[in-house]
Every structure is written in C-alpha cells, then in structure tokens.
Write an enzyme that holds these catalytic residues in place. Sequence first.
Site, mmCIF file in Angstrom:
data_model
loop_
_atom_site.group_PDB
_atom_site.id
_atom_site.type_symbol
_atom_site.label_atom_id
_atom_site.label_comp_id
_atom_site.label_asym_id
_atom_site.label_seq_id
_atom_site.Cartn_x
_atom_site.Cartn_y
_atom_site.Cartn_z
ATOM 1 N N SER A 166 22.180 0.448 -36.350
ATOM 2 C CA SER A 166 20.942 0.022 -35.686
ATOM 3 C C SER A 166 20.905 0.474 -34.235
ATOM 4 O O SER A 166 20.493 -0.262 -33.336
ATOM 5 C CB SER A 166 20.783 -1.504 -35.762
ATOM 6 O OG SER A 166 19.449 -1.884 -35.543
ATOM 7 N N SER A 199 14.350 -4.478 -35.552
ATOM 8 C CA SER A 199 14.888 -3.163 -35.914
ATOM 9 C C SER A 199 14.491 -2.681 -37.306
ATOM 10 O O SER A 199 14.840 -1.562 -37.682
ATOM 11 C CB SER A 199 16.414 -3.173 -35.807
ATOM 12 O OG SER A 199 16.805 -3.108 -34.456
ATOM 13 N N LYS A 216 12.947 0.727 -37.626
ATOM 14 C CA LYS A 216 13.671 1.991 -37.781
ATOM 15 C C LYS A 216 13.507 2.612 -39.166
ATOM 16 O O LYS A 216 13.859 3.773 -39.370
ATOM 17 C CB LYS A 216 15.141 1.775 -37.436
ATOM 18 C CG LYS A 216 15.323 1.496 -35.940
ATOM 19 C CD LYS A 216 16.648 0.854 -35.592
ATOM 20 C CE LYS A 216 16.683 0.526 -34.104
ATOM 21 N NZ LYS A 216 17.771 -0.368 -33.728
#
Length: 405
Positions: A139, A84, A87
């Site tokens: 997230s 993640s 991102k």
Amino acid sequence: MKRFLIVLFSFISFFTFINIPTAGVLADDINEERQYVQVFPQNNTPIPKAQMPRIDASAAIIMDIRSGRVLYEKNAYVRRAMASTTKIMTAIVALENGNLNDEVTASKRAASVSGSSISLRVGETLKLSELLYGLMLESGNDAAIAIAEHIGGSVEGFCEMMNQKALELGAPNTHFTSPHGLDAPEHYTTAYELALITQYALKNPTFAKIVSTRTTTIPNRSLYNTNELLGVYPGTIGVKTGYTGQAGRCLVTAVNRNNWGGGIISVVLGSPTRNARAQSSKNILDYTFTNYSPQTLLKEGETLGQIPVIKGITPNVKVEAAEEITLPLRKDELDVMQKQVVMKDILDSPVSANIEVGTVRYTINEKVIAESAIVTSTDVRRKTFGDYFHDIIMEWGKIFRQAGA
C-alpha cells in the site's frame, strides 16, 4: 506531595491523549497495514442458512463477478471515503496506459508523501511492474505518486485519467483527487461502485496476479500483502486494504471457489478495527456461499424456437440465445423465478444469421434479474423465380407418382 501529584497527572494525561485516534488521521496507519496473522477467533462458526449476517461496518456489498448481481448490501450506494482501496483504480489505469518495463524515477513529491510507503528515495528508479507490487501489496503511497507522475505527467493529470475511467465504468458517484486515497473532501466512492471497479480490474490478468501475491521481492525490499484474508479465507484471490481517519478500516476481497465460476467480490467500508473488517468480510462471504449457488439458466446457442420466414428458401428459421446466463440464486428465488420469451411473430426474407429478433428474460417477483438477446441461427435467402419453378416441378412429380401408384 502536591507537586508530585501534578507531575503524575500531567504524565498520565500526556500518554492518554497521544493514544487517542483522531478523525484527522490522513495516512494509512502503519500498524493497520502491516502483515497480519491472527484474523478470526477460534471456534468461529459459519452463519446459519438464511440468517442475515451481522457486520460492523458503515457500508458493505457482495457482488457476483460474472453477472454483476448484488447478493448483499448495506448502504452500498452512499458516498464514502475509500482510503487505499483507491489504489485499485490507480493500478488498472497504470496497467492500461503504461509499460511494465518502464523505468520510473521517484520525485521529491513521491518520496516525501505521508502514510504507508515502500521507502522510495528521491531519484531512485524502479520498474513500473515493481512499483505496482509495492502499491498493491504494501500500500505504498510513494509508489502511487511515482506511478501517477510517470503515467499522467503529473498527479493531477493522472487523477483526470482515473475520473474518466470511473465514468467509463458506470461509476458517476466516484471521484478521485489522489492516486493513494488520503482523506480529501472530493475523494469518494460507494461500496457498489468500488465493487464495479474491482470487477473490471480483475479481468486484467496482470492485476489479478499482483493482488493474489502474498509476498515477493523487488530491489532492496521484501513485500508482504496487507490483505488479512489472503491465504486465510478459502478461495481468496485479493484485493486491497485501506485505512484513514475518515474512511475507517476498509477491505475489498475477491473470492473464487471451484463450484462458483467467476467468484464474488466483497467490499467493507468504515469498520472500526482491522479485526472488525476481517470478521465483517467473512460474515457476508459466509452468508453468500451458504445461501447462494450458481445456476446456469441459459446456454449460449441454446435453441429457443423458430420464426416463420416470408418467401424464404426455408419456411422457418431457428432462433437461439445470444449468450449464457449463469446467476447465483437462492433456492427460494429459483422456486419462484419465471422465464419470459418475447420474439417477433414473422420475418421477411432474406434473413441473416445473428440478427436480434427478441429477448429472453428471467424475473423474480416481476423484477428482471437477467436477460439475453434472441438471435437467428442461420441465413435464409429469399426465394427466386428458379426456386418457385423448382417447387412446381417437384409438386408435379409427386402428383404423377401418386397417379402411377
């Protein structure tokens, strides 16, 4: 009795195997990404000065935000899954190509994506700004898909934008196939390039504000930042956690302190546990703050000498540094560092201000660690016939005054 033993063995085997994590885990583990309290064990002493830190991670790096200088690295240029931490790029591409007040409607694809989420429902509408908080604090993989479809027209179109941005930032070993970071063969980065992307992203004030937020609310939701160092490690201002089966536990952290200036970025990829990634991050951050301190080697506009000007209205022009150079340095580096000034011997008039005429370099063991252009400080016009005639008159005047004395 035999039947009882068989049942008992089956019961134990079932609970044993369902608790074994597998390399095929594709989503952010909810337990990994929830709000976290205890990070470091008590009596956790800083690393002694000059001692290299021990970390439990496959790759790591420390980068100075202002200069981009790498202060620590372990396998920092090897391609790895990034989970993640993807991102970070998702957010910056959205911020640069969208409007924070845009209304974004969640599609079926967004609402059904696996892994960590902010529980978007099909047809639910939120502002882009609200989705960005859900993306970076909780997230949310669903927030990532919704953002990608809104900004790029499709997830695939948005990934093309992410990849183009990576190339623009000088990250050729980074490639995105999704806006959320679930494991995929062609989805990768390096610790160095992830730090480079973060360095760029932190220049955006909205991004910096979002990733430094510990908790906030958006419609029907309370959001909590999953970054375990935020509010715990002094000076932490973000940035992003991540976990997948292939990537392991990942953490990108930005820390700024009063005496540092722009601050530093740490990246830890492939730690086995959340505690390990937090402790590894702390270790390399402690090492950096213990051994390095920012040193201003050169100030913007600092005079570096002068150069003769042929047929100029003035015989010389002052030259100066085009930019400031401030670098984090160890004491032993400062002791052996050398300054090299290379510039033109002479200039032909006319001369304009801010023309590059040389370079000032700082080297350690013959390796250039920083440099700045040298530029002219003022205009110097070429002498005309009238100027020469004026000079002659002035010289005659001196002769007559001397003779009269």
